[in-house]
Design an enzyme around this catalytic site. Structure first.
Site, PDB file in Angstrom:
ATOM      1  N   HIS A 135       0.870  -1.175   0.000  1.00  0.00           N
ATOM      2  CA  HIS A 135       0.000   0.000   0.000  1.00  0.00           C
ATOM      3  C   HIS A 135       0.915   1.235   0.000  1.00  0.00           C
ATOM      4  CE1 HIS A 135      -2.843   2.925   1.779  1.00  0.00           C
ATOM      5  NE2 HIS A 135      -3.816   2.094   1.458  1.00  0.00           N
ATOM      6  N   ASP A 212       2.649  -4.762   8.113  1.00  0.00           N
ATOM      7  CA  ASP A 212       1.456  -3.926   7.973  1.00  0.00           C
ATOM      8  C   ASP A 212       0.256  -4.862   8.095  1.00  0.00           C
ATOM      9  OD1 ASP A 212      -0.806  -2.731   6.979  1.00  0.00           O
ATOM     10  OD2 ASP A 212       0.113  -2.018   5.120  1.00  0.00           O
ATOM     11  N   GLN A 215      -4.976  -5.218   7.012  1.00  0.00           N
ATOM     12  CA  GLN A 215      -5.985  -6.108   6.416  1.00  0.00           C
ATOM     13  C   GLN A 215      -5.987  -7.487   7.051  1.00  0.00           C
ATOM     14  OE1 GLN A 215      -8.207  -5.010   4.397  1.00  0.00           O
ATOM     15  NE2 GLN A 215      -7.292  -3.055   3.837  1.00  0.00           N
ATOM     16  N   LYS A 238     -10.626  -0.494  10.643  1.00  0.00           N
ATOM     17  CA  LYS A 238     -10.846  -1.684   9.815  1.00  0.00           C
ATOM     18  C   LYS A 238     -11.196  -2.882  10.687  1.00  0.00           C
ATOM     19  CE  LYS A 238      -7.516  -0.265   6.279  1.00  0.00           C
ATOM     20  NZ  LYS A 238      -8.289   0.428   5.235  1.00  0.00           N
ATOM     21  N   CYS A 376      -4.780   2.646  -3.604  1.00  0.00           N
ATOM     22  CA  CYS A 376      -3.527   3.135  -3.018  1.00  0.00           C
ATOM     23  C   CYS A 376      -2.384   2.150  -3.238  1.00  0.00           C
ATOM     24  CB  CYS A 376      -3.681   3.438  -1.524  1.00  0.00           C
ATOM     25  SG  CYS A 376      -4.868   4.720  -1.187  1.00  0.00           S
TER      26      CYS A 376
END
Lengths: 418, 150
Positions: A135, A212, A215, A238, A376
């Protein structure tokens, strides 16, 4: 979902999705006269009433600044804020609550690491390694750092299915590599990266790893100690929590040696005009009044998801992803983008030569919310040779009917662009 | 199909998006500008062959959604052989149609461009339709500065 996670859900109690949906007030509405079909949870998830209530309750009853007042309200606010930190610690199985730094979100967490750990460690000629599926928030902070230091940003490749080529990644880790930063789950492709193995490979070369997890955290349990990652970042919004709150986990020995990031109140131990000493972890990295309500809301979200049980969530989402994958594959002219073996809850696709924005507009008229564009991840789009994709992303409150509505909507798209 | 969608994706729009007219850099083009829609990643280049005050040739290149391609294609057919002043006047009328609906514009005077009259009901798509026009204006100014819809 990984095969491992799938095995572990065998015999788990199922998820009563209709009951779960009643916990999400926003879902019970019509969009342009049609029931809302929300398939954009990878952009932001919806919030259960428990989260909304926790935020409201805080403002109605407990609002005060934290770590400051001697009065009862401040005590209550401080306790609620620190309780939320402890919930996060348990949620990702960190060794100590001092390893949990509250930030605005994943983006801020990564910038914090780049600007402190990165600035202190990276020198001219050094390398930072990322991957092709990152991202922008896991590209640009490293680019800024490398530009400042005269360092080199290197990029590990993916294959045409959207999977990392591990041998290449391993080859790119060298004596000049100062950090490896990569997504646990790709926001565009849904690929679940084998991060435990990757951390092991990187550590063999003495390279610390930042994951990261934006998600990943909404879909399966995170165990930072089992992963042995050095940093882990994720966003509250999220994970069914409020916007404006996120988490940076860092191993305490790393956080200790890192210089502070922003200066201000709460991050200091003592201040004179000549010299300031830093507060202890994690407060060293939390200058100024934090998002107290956000942290409390995130704590409530963690409570909510934990009560559902990740085993049930994972089983339901796995079923839904398989169902959706098959349904979309059956549509003539539709091409799935991202066909990794291990995937989580993301379906990126293109419909013939129809531009994704036209797909998105037509679906919106049917009450269906998806994301369209480059997500992104412009370098990834270039690698895949598409200007943009349409992306449907799932959460545990979705059901097969949502997928059916999507398929019906895509038939409309094909009808218009016959 | 609901009426709003039918207004947006009129046959003319679908046709021009599928078979964009003047989709090239014309011979002897002497003015160019680039436009982009950072949110979508849409990119377009508009080329003009300006002879004195007259747009002798106009073409475009780029990638984008049906609305942006159709708008660019329709624009090129409408502006060929027009003067700078006429192009500017047409820009104003199209802009008005895209942002405030057909109420303020006489559609019959816009010819095929009236096919874009459904766009204003989709605020998220107004940028798609106006990108080519802003880019054309930049090329016409001779500034050639990069246009961004953000």
């Amino acid at each position: 979902m990984t095969a491992l996670a799938q095995r572990s859900v065998a015999g788990a109690p199922g998820l009563d999705v209709e009951k779960v949906r009643k916990d999400f007030p926003i879902l019970a509405q019509e969009i342009r006269g049609k029931p809302l079909v929300y398939l954009d949870s990878a952009a932001t998830s919806q919030k259960p009433r428990a989260v909304i209530d926790a935020v409201v309750r805080y403002y109605l009853q407990d609002n005060a600044n934290v770590h400051r007042g001697v009065h009862l309200l401040s005590e209550r606010a401080t306790k609620a804020y620190e309780d939320a930190r402890e919930k996060v610690r348990q949620f990702i199985n960190a060794a100590g609550a001092e390893e949990i730094v509250f930030v605005r979100g994943t983006t801020e967490a990564i910038n914090l690491v780049a600007q402190t750990h990165g600035r202190a460690r990276v020198r001219a000629g050094d390398e930072v390694l990322i991957t092709e599926m990152e991202h922008h928030s896991d590209i640009v902070p490293w680019q800024l750092l490398c530009q400042e230091k005269g360092a080199v940003l290197r990029v590990a490749p993916i294959d045409d299915h959207g999977q990392l080529v591990l041998e290449e990644l391993e080859r790119m880790l060298g004596p000049r590599t100062r950090l490896l930063a990569l997504a646990h789950v790709s926001n565009t492709l849904g690929t679940v990266n084998p991060v435990r193995r990757i951390v092991e490979i990187a550590h063999r070369q003495g390279v610390p790893v930042l994951l990261d997890g934006a998600q990943a955290a909404p879909h399966f349990p995170i165990d930072v100690r089992a992963l042995d990652c050095d940093f882990y970042a994720f966003s509250g919004h999220k994970l069914f929590g409020p916007t404006g709150i996120g988490v940076l986990y860092g191993k305490s020995e790393l956080l200790e040696e890192m210089p502070p990031w922003q200066g201000g109140g709460d991050m200091i131990s003592s201040v004179t005009f000549e010299k300031t000493t830093w507060n202890k972890l994690p407060h060293k990295f939390e200058a100024g009044t934090p998002d107290i309500a956000g942290a409390i809301g995130l704590g409530a979200a963690i409570d909510y998801v934990s009560a559902l049980g990740f085993a049930a969530v994972a089983a339901h989402e796995h079923d839904l992803l398989s169902y959706a994958t098959e349904a979309l594959r059956d549509l003539p002219g539709l091409r799935l983008i991202g066909t990794a073996k291990e995937k989580a809850s993301v379906l990126s696709f293109v419909v013939g030569d129809v531009h994704p924005h036209d797909v998105g507009t037509i679906l919106d008229q049917e009450g269906i919310a998806i994301r369209t564009g480059h997500h992104c991840t412009q370098p990834l789009m270039r690698r895949l040779g598409v200007p943009a994709t349409a992306r449907a992303s799932l959460a545990f409150y979705n059901r097969r009917e949502d997928v059916d509505a999507l398929v019906a909507g895509l038939h409309k798209v094909q009808e218009i662009f016959r | 199909m609901n009426p709003e969608l039918r207004d947006l994706y009129q046959e003319v729009v679908i046709d021009h998006s599928r078979k964009p007219r003047n989709f090239r850099k014309p011979e002897g083009a002497n003015r160019s500008a680039e436009g982009m829609n950072p949110l979508c990643g849409d990119e377009i280049k508009v080329h003009l062959k300006l002879a004195g005050d007259v747009i002798e040739e106009i073409g475009f290149e780029g990638a984008g959604c049906a609305i942006s391609k159709a708008s660019a294609s329709l624009m090129t057919t409408a502006l060929k052989s027009k003067t700078k002043a006429e192009a500017e006047a047409l820009f104003q009328r199209v802009h008005s149609m895209l942002t405030s609906g057909q109420g303020n514009v006489r559609l019959e005077e816009l010819g095929k461009l009236a096919a874009l009259s459904g766009v204003w009901e989709f605020p998220a798509r107004v940028k798609c339709a106006s990108l080519a026009w802003h880019t054309m204006r930049s090329a016409l100014d001779g500034a050639g500065t990069r246009v961004s819809t953000e």
